[in-house]
Scaffold this motif. Structure first.
Motif: not given
Length: 80
Positions: A14-29, A50-60
């Motif tokens: 449902r959401e994606v965020r980044f810090d200096e070294h990691m990608m964090h993906v928050l799931l619907l559950d 570029q990292r902030r410009h993302w979209r979900l594929i197939g409803s997540g």
């Protein structure tokens, strides 16, 4: 002995965020997957914009970065 069928849970982003070294993906559950950017060289080399410009594929079921032509599947992230 009783056997009950277990329905597999489909993980959806449902959401994606980044810090200096990691990608964090928050799931619907409510779970969060955190993975090193080193695993994904195109994302590691990308700008913050570029990292902030993302979209979900197939409803997540996946995430797409159009500026990078990069796609990631949530199922693949969970298998790491």
């Amino acid at each position: 002995m009783s056997i009950s069928a277990v329905k597999p849970v489909r993980a959806l982003a449902r959401e994606v965020r980044f810090d200096e070294h990691m990608m964090h993906v928050l799931l619907l559950d409510g779970r969060e997957i955190s993975v090193p950017l080193d695993w994904f060289p195109p994302l590691r080399a990308a700008t913050d914009k570029q990292r902030r410009h993302w979209r979900l594929i197939g409803s997540g079921v996946g995430i797409h970065w159009p500026d990078l032509d990069e796609d990631l599947s949530i199922a693949a992230l969970l298998e790491q």
